[in-house]
Enzyme design. Sequence first.
Site, mmCIF file in Angstrom:
data_model
loop_
_atom_site.group_PDB
_atom_site.id
_atom_site.type_symbol
_atom_site.label_atom_id
_atom_site.label_comp_id
_atom_site.label_asym_id
_atom_site.label_seq_id
_atom_site.Cartn_x
_atom_site.Cartn_y
_atom_site.Cartn_z
ATOM 1 C CD GLU B 68 -2.456 -1.512 2.613
ATOM 2 O OE1 GLU B 68 -2.183 -0.794 3.594
ATOM 3 O OE2 GLU B 68 -3.159 -2.543 2.715
ATOM 4 C CB ALA B 98 -7.170 -5.885 0.652
ATOM 5 C CD GLU B 99 -3.778 -4.466 5.349
ATOM 6 O OE1 GLU B 99 -4.945 -4.909 5.400
ATOM 7 O OE2 GLU B 99 -3.507 -3.252 5.343
ATOM 8 C CG ASP B 123 3.987 -2.535 14.126
ATOM 9 O OD1 ASP B 123 2.909 -1.932 14.253
ATOM 10 O OD2 ASP B 123 5.085 -2.039 14.444
ATOM 11 C CG HIS B 168 0.378 3.334 13.682
ATOM 12 N ND1 HIS B 168 -0.954 3.297 14.030
ATOM 13 C CD2 HIS B 168 0.407 3.761 12.394
ATOM 14 C CE1 HIS B 168 -1.687 3.707 12.999
ATOM 15 N NE2 HIS B 168 -0.882 3.997 11.996
HETATM 16 C C1 LIG Z 1 -5.758 -2.765 8.144
HETATM 17 C C2 LIG Z 1 -5.071 -1.479 7.865
HETATM 18 N N1 LIG Z 1 -4.219 -1.408 6.827
HETATM 19 C C3 LIG Z 1 -3.551 -0.273 6.569
HETATM 20 C C4 LIG Z 1 -3.737 0.835 7.349
HETATM 21 C C5 LIG Z 1 -2.945 2.101 7.068
HETATM 22 N N2 LIG Z 1 -3.839 3.159 6.597
HETATM 23 C C6 LIG Z 1 -4.337 4.071 7.439
HETATM 24 S S1 LIG Z 1 -5.426 5.077 6.695
HETATM 25 C C7 LIG Z 1 -5.225 4.322 5.213
HETATM 26 C C8 LIG Z 1 -6.015 4.785 4.034
HETATM 27 C C9 LIG Z 1 -7.474 4.749 4.283
HETATM 28 O O1 LIG Z 1 -8.153 5.293 3.206
HETATM 29 P P1 LIG Z 1 -9.723 5.459 3.217
HETATM 30 O O2 LIG Z 1 -10.375 4.188 3.650
HETATM 31 O O3 LIG Z 1 -10.108 6.001 1.898
HETATM 32 O O4 LIG Z 1 -10.006 6.518 4.368
HETATM 33 P P2 LIG Z 1 -9.512 8.042 4.457
HETATM 34 O O5 LIG Z 1 -8.186 8.011 5.115
HETATM 35 O O6 LIG Z 1 -9.458 8.593 3.086
HETATM 36 O O7 LIG Z 1 -10.501 8.729 5.310
HETATM 37 C C10 LIG Z 1 -4.291 3.295 5.324
HETATM 38 C C11 LIG Z 1 -3.833 2.448 4.205
HETATM 39 C C12 LIG Z 1 -4.631 0.715 8.432
HETATM 40 N N3 LIG Z 1 -4.864 1.733 9.270
HETATM 41 N N4 LIG Z 1 -5.283 -0.441 8.672
#
Ligand SMILES: Cc1ncc(C[n+]2csc(CCOP(=O)(O)OP(=O)(O)O)c2C)c(N)n1
Lengths: 369, 364
Positions: B68, B98-99, B123, B168
Amino acid sequence: MHTVHTGETPDILLQLLSPEGMRLADADLDPWVAEVTGADLAALYQDMVVVRRIDAEATALQRQGELGLWPPLLGQEAAQIGSGRALRADDFVFSSYRENAVAWCRGIAPTDILRVWRGTAQSGWDPLVYRMATPSIIIGAQTLHATGWAMGAVFDGADSVAVAYFGDGATSEGDVSEALVFAASFQAPVVFFCQNNHWAISEPVGLQTRFGIAGRAPGFGIPSLRIDGNDVLAVMAATRLALNRARTGGGPTFIEAVTYRMGPHTTADDPTRYRPAAELEEWAKKDPILRLRRLLDSLGLFTPELESETQALADATAAELRAGCIGLPDPEPLTVLANVYATPHAGVDRQRAEYAAYLASFEPTGGKV
Amino acid sequence: MSIETIRSAPATRANGSTPVPATPVPVTPVSPIEAALTDTKTLTLAKAINAGLRQSMLDDPKVVLLGEDIGALGGVFRVTIDLLAEFGPNRVVDTPLAESAIIGTAVGLAYRGYRPVCEIQFDGFIFPGFDQIVSQVARFHYRTQGALRMPITIRVPFGGGIGAAEHHSESPEAYFTHTSGLRVIAVSNPQDAYSLIRQAIASDDPVLFFEPKRRYHVAGPVTPQLGEPFESARVVAAGTDVTLIAYGALVTTATDAALAAADEGISVEVIDLRSLSPIDYAAVEASVRKTGRLVVTHEAARSGGLGGEIIAEVTERCFDYLEAAPVRVTGFDIPYPAAKLESHHLPDLDRMLDGVDRVLGRRR
Ligand SMILES: Cc1ncc(C[n+]2csc(CCOP(=O)(O)OP(=O)(O)O)c2C)c(N)n1
Ligand SMILES: [Mg+2]
């Protein structure tokens, strides 16, 4: 409901308010905002200005080192206020980290919203008191919690509704698809409220879906609405429509609120690395606050009193937020080992006793070697 | 530039222990123009991994990165910076969020002979992919009686100390060392980061590669060498009174603790495990036979953690050499706490010195 689409036309965008502030008609949505008065519009305007101010103040606090991080909602005020103000007190919100304006609508004190970002707590408030869950940092997980809560509401014969807030990126997570499956199977009273702000950190929404997000839900057997998320009236109307369907046994509804993340993903992010500036300029023209202000203006409701009253409220809230944030006490050291279990746990209890003794050894009378 | 293979690693090390034999990793030499690193350079740990990734991608067209925000952004820690521009979107794949899919599709790529390198952003976000890792990735070689290899590297920034929000700052390594079929690495410095990411990618086994996120910006000299086999531990500081075992971010803290102990006349030998599965018990045993006293430190929770496992193994191997009961200096048995409490949870210099005192019988 012809506006509740079946997936064939995922690009229909429902609006009640044009970017120029013109009131547009929509036969399906209009009834749900028919009783909105001038005073209600003014209150929505105030809400949006205040939450934008909270957001700006929190960003400033982060820059000054008072917060570890902050996820701005700039640009998403209408999506959050329009939906948040449609909820009943007995409904339950399951959100992500960006729904700080929804928390405002739930009556959560701005200072409490900051606790997790200042790092003094893992949850800023008691979810059961405000009927809003601790925001989920794990993307998408909360959609399942909302669905389960809604299944329980059916079991209990209650007419309360769960609302799951999540982003466009979240729709790619398995949890979200599983939530849609469960909600449809059990006709759970849950509203899936997806804020498509066009970005998941650096990834454009086109990477998450080749098809309009709202177009996906019908395949799960869930009707959906794709609305202009920067139009507070359309958001309020669609949310009320969906809540009503849920309360009256109609099952789940999916709402895609099309909006835009005007700021960085969080204060740690630098969107200039991946996002064209022109896109931002385009969306600035569709600003949710500006268009409501234009409507108020055209109705003769944007008075100097409203303007100064709103300004005063925003100033006072920002001042309260700043003082509250800086005044948040650091947690007591031994709370690090508190609340791991609901009932006494021998292992943790022993570690707490050991750590207390260790800390005491640093006291002047202690024997630190 | 001469590319070493791990075959050329020395047969014995400074501490006299013998490295665990490793499967030789063939590495195709590349032309000097293409090399990611030609000379010794000072690099941050993040940049060292970037250079290692780049070299692996140059060496083997089957190496692809998945994750990602790893493309235009270069990852949230910029570890993959500039790689999209150089290698294009078929080799640096920004995936949907999607992990489980990141790991699961890496499996499919591995079926076709690819060597996927998956980045898990933090992590705490590895758990949606946990099922694919433990139920699939870890088992294929065993399940197919060796017919199918899973040369997948899963990179994970791990550990606390950065004042972050929940999820985190996790230390999930023991879940993976408990899962047979996975190799687990945790690096502590730029040189190892460079050398070991290359070995991990070249390995025909799946590797969990833990990167100490609070040390990403620490710089050090990096030579373009594969170095010792990635299964070998490293003696960071030689000593005679106490063996202190660490890995990841805590290696630096342990080294500082050894310096502080030296001021009090205590000689602490610090071992950087590097490999958490398998563990280089030859190196550990050699040290404990010399010192007779063992302290193990990690950020992860104590119960079911690696400290207990290492102490049990050492006790079985050289009980007679132990002068005192071994000691663990670890995170508490709690979910990772709020940022303002993490300094209480994380082993620091004082807690390591306290552990050293205890194993020496100077306290309690
Ligand atoms: C399971 C998971 N994978 C990765 C992340 C890291 N992460 C935090 S916010 C984000 C993007 C989220 O995007 P979206 O769902 O569009 O929400 P927005 O931040 O735009 O409000 C990611 C990849 C996470 N918090 N949880
Ligand atoms: Mg988004």
